[in-house]
Write a protein that holds these residues in place. Structure first.
Motif, PDB file in Angstrom:
ATOM      1  N   VAL A 230      26.112  53.951  57.116  1.00 44.18           N
ATOM      2  CA  VAL A 230      25.849  54.422  55.763  1.00 44.18           C
ATOM      3  C   VAL A 230      25.061  53.361  54.995  1.00 44.18           C
ATOM      4  O   VAL A 230      25.404  52.173  55.022  1.00 44.18           O
ATOM      5  N   LEU A 270      26.208  55.436  47.903  1.00 39.71           N
ATOM      6  CA  LEU A 270      25.774  55.936  49.204  1.00 39.71           C
ATOM      7  C   LEU A 270      24.554  56.821  49.023  1.00 39.71           C
ATOM      8  O   LEU A 270      24.521  57.718  48.196  1.00 39.71           O
ATOM      9  N   PHE A 273      22.622  58.289  55.632  1.00 36.76           N
ATOM     10  CA  PHE A 273      23.317  57.730  56.792  1.00 36.76           C
ATOM     11  C   PHE A 273      22.567  58.096  58.067  1.00 36.76           C
ATOM     12  O   PHE A 273      21.756  59.016  58.101  1.00 36.76           O
TER      13      PHE A 273
END
Length: 283
Positions: A230, A270, A273
């Motif tokens: 991530v 985030l 990923f």
């Protein structure tokens, strides 16, 4: 028991050892992850979703925020210096970062195979240094993936030892590896497994990554290991999520799910990923 814990121990063989000194966060802020292997779920953006079931991670008190559109890759990992005695070192350590510095802190990072040799069973030794450059404590372990093909990567994570603050000045990483021979590659592989319908979304408490893994290797897989790397919008590694499925027949598919709480990441921003897949095959 998690099959990762039962992976075979290193057999007696000559080892090559390289030492990389990497400051936590030093010069890594804009490092872009290297090229991912086939089956990558790279660049998956974040979307908001309803709560997702799961009990693997204790929920935080507040949900994580929305994130922005993934950036266009601009930089490659910085190459490591050559090992003592000359010659080229086959691995590079990149993307060191600290997760959960206030509670159960750990250091995460990536190992990239910069050689043309297929490597296996990498073992890492982390010496945690104090402000004077002295070794305060040492931790040893392995990377998440057993195999490391040429040009590819694997992640690792180590908890900080007791008494060593997460703000330690630097970490010295020693790497031991072996070359993967044909017998070993007959039992472990990153090839022949495809990821389908991969997506990631925030629920009320977790970031949940789901998808299907398909066994197109022509052999039964005892276990298939899946790692999610991530990143934030600068391309810096901020967390690693893992899961596995067992007993996947040739031609079959299986659903997988990875749950990640904000506390399992270095920051709550985030952005995208990438997925890594590795399988342990039947004899």
């Amino acid at each position: 028991m998690n099959p990762r814990l039962t992976r075979s121990a290193l057999a007696a063989a000559a080892m090559a050892i390289a030492i990389l000194a990497c400051s936590l966060g030093a010069g890594e802020g804009t490092t872009q992850p290297p090229t991912q292997p086939s089956g990558s779920g790279g660049g998956v953006p974040i979307s908001k979703a309803t709560p997702t079931e799961g009990s693997e991670i204790a929920p935080p008190t507040e949900p994580a925020p929305e994130a922005t559109t993934p950036p266009v890759p601009t930089l490659a990992p910085t190459a490591a210096p050559a090992p003592p005695g000359g010659g080229e070192m086959p691995v590079t350590i990149t993307n060191l970062n600290v997760v959960s510095p206030d509670e159960a802190p750990k250091v995460i990072g990536l190992v990239q195979n910069t050689s043309t040799t297929y490597l296996r069973e990498l073992r890492l030794t982390l010496n945690f240094l104090d402000a004077n450059g002295n070794v305060a404590s040492t931790e040893r372990g392995t990377t998440w993936m057993n195999t490391l093909p040429a040009g590819q990567i694997t992640g690792f994570e180590f908890f900080f030892p007791d008494g060593v603050p997460a703000s330690a000045e630097s970490v010295v990483v020693s790497v031991e590896w072996k070359e993967a021979d044909s017998d070993y590659l007959n039992l472990w592989t990153r090839d022949g497994f495809d990821l389908l319908n991969v997506k990631g979304e925030w629920g009320e408490f977790y970031y949940t990554i789901t998808g299907d893994v398909a066994n197109n290797s022509g052999r039964e897989a005892r276990s298939v290991f899946l790692d999610a790397l991530v990143y934030n919008s600068d391309g810096r590694l901020i967390g690693i999520g893992t899961t596995y499925v067992q007993n996947l027949d040739p031609g079959a598919q299986a659903l997988f799910k990875i749950l990640m709480a904000p506390t399992s990441m270095a920051e709550e921003t985030l952005d995208h990923f990438d997925m890594l897949v590795e399988a342990s095959l039947e004899f």
